[in-house]
Structure formats: C-alpha cells, structure tokens
Design an enzyme around this catalytic site. Structure first.
Site, PDB file in Angstrom:
ATOM      1  N   CYS A   2       0.851  -1.183   0.000  1.00 25.73           N
ATOM      2  CA  CYS A   2       0.000   0.000   0.000  1.00 25.73           C
ATOM      3  C   CYS A   2       0.890   1.237   0.000  1.00 25.73           C
ATOM      4  CB  CYS A   2      -0.857   0.038   1.249  1.00 25.73           C
ATOM      5  SG  CYS A   2      -1.774  -1.487   1.513  1.00 25.73           S
ATOM      6  N   ARG A  27       1.529   1.491  -5.960  1.00 23.38           N
ATOM      7  CA  ARG A  27       1.698   0.554  -4.840  1.00 23.38           C
ATOM      8  C   ARG A  27       0.392  -0.155  -4.475  1.00 23.38           C
ATOM      9  NH1 ARG A  27       6.309   1.420  -2.162  1.00 23.38           N
ATOM     10  NH2 ARG A  27       5.481   0.415  -0.309  1.00 23.38           N
ATOM     11  N   TRP A  75      -3.772  -1.850  -1.354  1.00 26.74           N
ATOM     12  CA  TRP A  75      -3.763  -3.097  -2.119  1.00 26.74           C
ATOM     13  C   TRP A  75      -4.129  -4.169  -1.110  1.00 26.74           C
ATOM     14  CZ3 TRP A  75      -0.522  -7.594  -2.292  1.00 26.74           C
ATOM     15  CH2 TRP A  75      -0.710  -8.380  -3.427  1.00 26.74           C
ATOM     16  N   ASN A 101       1.069  -0.013   5.990  1.00 27.81           N
ATOM     17  CA  ASN A 101       1.523  -0.782   4.834  1.00 27.81           C
ATOM     18  C   ASN A 101       2.262  -1.999   5.380  1.00 27.81           C
ATOM     19  OD1 ASN A 101       2.554  -1.667   2.356  1.00 27.81           O
ATOM     20  ND2 ASN A 101       4.344  -0.345   2.529  1.00 27.81           N
ATOM     21  N   GLY A 102       1.863  -3.199   4.933  1.00 31.87           N
ATOM     22  CA  GLY A 102       2.524  -4.409   5.414  1.00 31.87           C
ATOM     23  C   GLY A 102       1.497  -5.365   6.008  1.00 31.87           C
ATOM     24  N   GLU A 481      10.188 -13.662 -19.952  1.00 29.95           N
ATOM     25  CA  GLU A 481       9.874 -12.267 -19.682  1.00 29.95           C
ATOM     26  C   GLU A 481       8.873 -11.720 -20.707  1.00 29.95           C
ATOM     27  OE1 GLU A 481      10.145 -10.515 -17.213  1.00 29.95           O
ATOM     28  OE2 GLU A 481       9.969  -8.433 -17.876  1.00 29.95           O
ATOM     29  N   LYS A 485       5.324 -10.095 -19.626  1.00 23.97           N
ATOM     30  CA  LYS A 485       4.960  -8.718 -19.989  1.00 23.97           C
ATOM     31  C   LYS A 485       3.593  -8.697 -20.638  1.00 23.97           C
ATOM     32  CE  LYS A 485       6.820  -6.569 -18.112  1.00 23.97           C
ATOM     33  NZ  LYS A 485       7.832  -6.992 -17.206  1.00 23.97           N
ATOM     34  N   GLU A 488       0.597  -9.920 -17.963  1.00 25.99           N
ATOM     35  CA  GLU A 488       0.290  -9.130 -16.759  1.00 25.99           C
ATOM     36  C   GLU A 488      -0.456  -7.838 -17.071  1.00 25.99           C
ATOM     37  OE1 GLU A 488       3.614  -7.587 -14.498  1.00 25.99           O
ATOM     38  OE2 GLU A 488       4.843  -7.464 -16.291  1.00 25.99           O
ATOM     39  N   HIS A 504       6.176 -32.188 -25.463  1.00 24.40           N
ATOM     40  CA  HIS A 504       5.905 -33.075 -24.323  1.00 24.40           C
ATOM     41  C   HIS A 504       4.573 -32.722 -23.681  1.00 24.40           C
ATOM     42  CE1 HIS A 504       9.803 -34.960 -24.672  1.00 24.40           C
ATOM     43  NE2 HIS A 504      10.291 -33.757 -24.895  1.00 24.40           N
ATOM     44  N   LYS A 603       3.189  -2.652  -7.373  1.00 25.58           N
ATOM     45  CA  LYS A 603       4.557  -2.469  -7.841  1.00 25.58           C
ATOM     46  C   LYS A 603       5.580  -3.160  -6.947  1.00 25.58           C
ATOM     47  CE  LYS A 603       7.784  -0.671 -10.433  1.00 25.58           C
ATOM     48  NZ  LYS A 603       8.001  -1.411 -11.697  1.00 25.58           N
TER      49      LYS A 603
END
Ligand code: F6R
Length: 608
Positions: A2, A27, A75, A101-102, A481, A485, A488, A504, A603
C-alpha cells in the site's frame, strides 16, 4: 502493498496528501482514504476504487480542512477491497487514526485479546488492531504507547498515526516496509516512497528497522524501539522530479521503455574504465572471487527472469556454477549453501518480502549477499553486504521494463568481471565483450525506432486468447519475460516454453491461428528452434519470430519477423526483449486497459 502519505505543517494537509498518494498509486489502487484533524476531531473520507474517486468526492481535499493528516492507497491483503476495510482506521472513540503498509502477522491473536477486553471491530483488516491497541494502551504519551504496541505486533509494517488529543504531531513507525520522512519549509511529511513528496522536498530521512519518528510542523525527531532519541542524517535526493512524471508519454510504461537506453548506459558506463570492469561496490578481492565455488541468484518475477539469463551467461562465459531460485521457493526449501558461496539477490524495489527473507536466510547460512537493487536506501539495500545499484531511476509503471534492462546490464558486468578474474576469458575477449556492452544502449534506441511496426502487429493480435513464447537457452529466458509482460498487462493467457519441451504436452494446445512468438538469437540453437517453428506451423500456428539481422531465410517459415541488431550471444536478451515489451504494451493499449495499473497487481510486493 500500500502507499502512505502524511503531512503536518502550514498548508492544508488533504490536497498535499492526495497529490502524494497519486504518485504512490503504483503501490496499490483498490481503495483510498484520508484522515485530517480539523481543529476539533479527526475527519475521515474513504472511497473504493482508484484514487480519483476520493479526489472527486473530497473536491481534491478541500472538503477536509486541517493542517495535519494521513492518507493511504490500498492493495488489499486482509479483507476484500471495501470502504470499511480501506484505511485510515480509527479506535471506537475516533481519537486515534492509523494507516498501515505491510502485514501484522499476529493480528488475530491480538484482536481476540482485545475482543475479550470488550473491543469491537468494524473491519476485517489487521490494521484496525493497531488503532484499537493504541486505544487500549493510551496514556496521553503517544511515544510511550507506540513503543508498547511496537513490542507486541509482529510482521512487516510501516505506520502513520495521528491522535486528536495531541494534534501537533504525526507519528511514524517502520519495520520491514518502507517509510521515509521529509522536511521542508512548508512542514513535515511521511511517505512510502520519494516521488510522493519530491515536489516539496529533496531532504529525506530513511526510517530504520523498528524506529519511530515524531513529526511536528517545524521538526522531526527519531527514536529507537525503546523510545530513546536517536540522531539521523538526511539524504539528499538527486532524482529529477521530471523523471517521476509522464513527461508527455501516454503511459509511464512507454516512457520507461524509452528510458531503457539511458538506464542501461548509466548502469554500465561508470563501471567500465579503460577497457576493464571496475565495480566499486563489489567488496571482494580477485582472490576472494576466485574462491567462490558457486553463485546462487534469488529473486521474484521479472527480476528472477534476469537471473535465469545470468545463469546462462555466468556458466557459458565463465564456467561458474549458478543456481537460480524464485525467492518464495528458496526461503522454504532449506537451500544447500556453503559459506564460500555468493548469494545475489535482485530486486527493483529492494522491498520484495520473499527476496528480503531469502537474503536473511543466506546470512544465517554464513554467505555474503550482493544485492542488485534500484531503490536507494531500500530494505534489501540496507541489509545486503554489498549493493550494486541499477541506475534506472524511479520506475512507476507496475510492469517493469527499464529496471529489468538495467538488472541485465549489471549482471553482464558481474559475469564479465568474474569470468575474467577466474581466467575464463582473455584480455582480447574481455575487450570485445566490453565493445558489445557499450553498443547496447544505441542498439536499444534503434529498436525503439521500429515501434510502429510492432504496434501494427499488436493491433492485429488484440483479440488473441492464447499466446505461446518459445526459445532455447537464453532465448527461453527472454521468452519467460516476453510472456510475463504480455499477460500481466493485457490479461491474455500466455505461456513461455523451452522450445524443445513443447512436444511433451503443450503442442496439443496449438490450433489454427494460435500465436506463437519464437525467439531465435542463439546461433548454435537456431536450427533447433527453427524445427520447433515448423512443428507449430504444421498445426496451424501463426508465428512471430524475433531473430538476429541477416537470418532472412526465417521468412520461409515465420509469418512476421522482427530483426534485432547483432551482438554476442550473451547480451541478446537486452535487445530481443524490447519488441516483446512493446508488443505487451500495445496489446494492452489496444484493449483499452489501464497499462500502468494492471488489475490485482502492485509495484512492490511487501507481503509473502
Ligand atoms: C513484472 C514485475 C514483477 C517484479 C517482481 C519483483 O513486470 O515487475 O514480476 O519483477 O515483483 O519485484 P522487485 O524487482 O521489486 O523485487
């Protein structure tokens, strides 16, 4: 994760807080709230959804008069996004307000204890426990009460707190979650990250583990976990404020893609001196480097993907054994580390909870830890034994681009240094690799010049349902990657596969028109991946190929080709990733999504 902002001073607090929160929306952005003391009591406004809902609801803060306040962009971790769960949280009397935050890990235990003492809770959050505990311990001396609470809560937290009965101060606490304190002529600030207050001050203090700050209009004072006053030196932030703004680009992501040449140049050039690699931050003698039997690279997400690339580079170039781990796996598998091994943790934010924990595990096992970090003063940078900063500047878009490229650059430097010191490459080879490194920023710039072609291709594939990225060796690392990209930010299902692994199982998913992005930058693997292209073509796939200039015969098999300039095989990722980042970006734009704030993401992931 957050975002927190707080202000006390001579100006109205709410507009400053909202403006700061807007810089921290990366965030978290599922709800937001502000609490301001208006001279009589604490007034709180909260709103679900993006910050702009709260901004409009409060007329950009003007309906919340007062010169002391705290704000939060959320968040969700404990309790779904809702008005009730949004911060700030209050005690029942409404005299203590908290933003957090946390995660308070022992919140249930504390909550049950408080309930036994007659407390009632409004929200499902862990944060409300802090407001209620402060009420429980309230003695009229906020510092003393905060210290008591600090000793009883476990987990990671940065907190901003105001008390209506002591309305001349904001209190801040930090443990394993970022929080900075700023001072300017207008007043004092707290924030989760620098961009939130950069408009007002460049003088910031980084709160340390379990430290408390008391901010008044004119002063900031710091205390340790026992409430003893401590001295702290401010740090001068040298960032260009412009760097944290969009600067005319439609999205931060595109701006940051355009900043990749600069990020790579600034990460590389100060460490290349007279055709030698000199990494000042690497506090290891050549003798010590020679004695390192093994390197362990630990990271999450895109940073982990740079680690996968680095494994190929260290092992191929220097014959140095490397293990690469996802931090959330590493921390629970009791990894086998010997004290001589070097652990490299990679993180843009320097706050990723799993990566931080991996670092601590490595320390417990007696290993030295080198951090490749972008954010100065972040938790990982403070705990690592050595920090090699990536000079990418602030990265705001949730999907990383320029920090990823800067991480690759830092890893190439390390691989070259280690390979040379260990005698695996000669002076001439080192000089040739350095020449290639120096050309990378311009080559990236050249690729950016071709963005319209990628945009046109992306527009054709906006409706794609499934995309497969395939490659071998470093091309597989690039595929990981490229696929991340795309998925997401555009919410298109996509997977990366080692090209040889496709048959396979996964090849059964290929049908008429399925898009397969094939990466072929590795000369020795080119024909092998080409065979895989032929296999998917035979099952109806539409193939986009990313390959080196000159490989024009690929056009016989691939439907659309993007050529990248020539470099040596180890550095190809830095070039091939550019069109793939642009592809992900333009598919997301084409779908009309909020590119910089993809759903459900944040983020920096300060929870495990
Ligand atoms: C993807 C992305 C994430 C991060 C990951 C690690 O675009 O940005 O996968 O790479 O969350 O974050 P840091 O590098 O801050 O540790």
């Amino acid at each position: 994760m957050c975002g927190i902002v707080g202000f006390i001073g001579k100006e109205q607090a709410a507009p400053i807080i909202l403006e700061g929160l807007a810089k921290l929306e990366y965030r978290g952005y599922d709800s937001a709230g502000v609490a301001v003391y208006d001279g009589e009591s604490i007034k709180v406004e909260k709103a679900m959804g993006r910050l702009k809902v709260l901004e409009e609801m409060t007329h950009y803060g003007s309906t919340l008069p007062g010169t002391i306040g705290i704000g939060h962009t959320r968040w969700a971790t404990h309790g779904q996004p809702s008005n009730i769960n949004a911060h700030p949280h209050l005690n029942a009397k409404g005299t203590i307000s908290v933003v957090h935050n946390g995660i308070i890990e022992n919140y249930l235990q504390l909550k049950n204890r408080l309930i036994r003492h007659g407390y009632e809770f409004q929200s499902e959050t862990d944060t409300e426990v802090v407001a209620q505990m402060l009420d429980y311990y309230y003695s009229g001396d906020p510092l003393e009460d905060i210290v008591k609470v600090l000793h009883r809560i476990e987990g990671s937290f940065s907190l901003g707190i105001i008390f209506s009965e002591q309305p001349d101060a904001i209190y801040a606490v930090r443990k394993s979650s970022p929080l900075i304190v700023g001072k300017s002529a207008e007043g004092s600030f707290i924030a989760s990250d620098v961009p939130a207050i950069l408009k007002y001050t460049r003088k910031v203090y980084y709160l340390g583990e379990n430290e408390v700050a008391k901010l008044t209009c004119d002063d900031v004072t710091f205390y340790d976990a026992d409430g003893e006053q401590i001295e702290k030196e401010p740090v001068e932030i040298k960032w260009d404020a412009e760097a944290a703004e969009k600067g005319g680009y439609e999205h931060f992501m595109l701006k940051e893609i355009y900043e990749e040449p600069k990020a790579v140049r600034e990460t590389l050039m100060p460490r290349i001196k007279d055709d030698r690699i000199e990494i000042e931050e690497l506090k290891l003698t050549d003798e010590e480097i020679r004695k390192i039997p093994k390197i362990h690279i630990v990271a999450c997400g895109s940073a982990y993907h740079t680690g996968v690339t680095a494994k190929y580079v260290f092992e191929g170039m220097g014959r140095i054994p490397v293990d690469v781990d996802i931090a959330s796996e590493f921390r629970y598998r009791d990894p086998l580390l010997s004290e001589e091994d070097l652990v490299i943790v990679i993180s843009q934010s320097g706050e990723t909870a799993d990566t931080l924990e991996a670092l601590r595990i490595a320390h417990k096992k007696g290993c030295k830890v080198l951090g490749i970090i972008n954010v100065l003063g972040s938790s990982i940078s403070r705990e690592a034994d050595m920090v090699m900063y990536t000079w990418a500047g602030p990265e705001i878009s949730v999907a990383t681009t320029k920090a990823y490229s800067a991480q690759l650059a830092a890893l190439y430097l390390l691989a070259l240094k280690f390979s040379y010191v260990k005698g695996a490459i000669s002076d001439q080879e080192l000089a040739a690799y350095i020449d290639d490194l120096k050309r990378l920023p311009d080559q990236i710039e050249l690729l950016l010049g071709g963005k319209e072609r990628i945009q046109r291709f992306a527009n054709r594939y906006v409706a794609a349902k499934d995309v497969f990225f395939i490659g071998r060796g470093i091309d597989y690392a690039i595929s990981l990657e490229g696929s991340l990209k795309l998925k997401e930010i555009s919410y298109v299902h996509s997977e990366a596969y080692a090209a040889g692994e496709l048959k396979h199982g996964t090849i059964s998913l290929i049908e008429e028109g399925t898009l397969v992005a094939a990466v072929l930058t590795q000369k020795d693997l080119y024909q092998k991946t080409m065979s895989n292209i032929v296999e998917v073509k035979a099952r109806g796939a539409f193939v986009l190929a990313v390959t080196n200039e000159g490989n024009t015969e690929i056009e016989k098999n691939a439907d659309y080709v993007i050529y990248i300039p020539e470099t040596n095989k180890y550095f190809a990722n830095s070039l091939a990733i550019i069109p793939l980042q642009l592809f992900g970006y333009y598919v997301s734009v084409g779908k009309g999504y909020d590119v910089d704030h993809p759903r459900n993401l944040a983020k920096s992931v300060t929870v495990e």
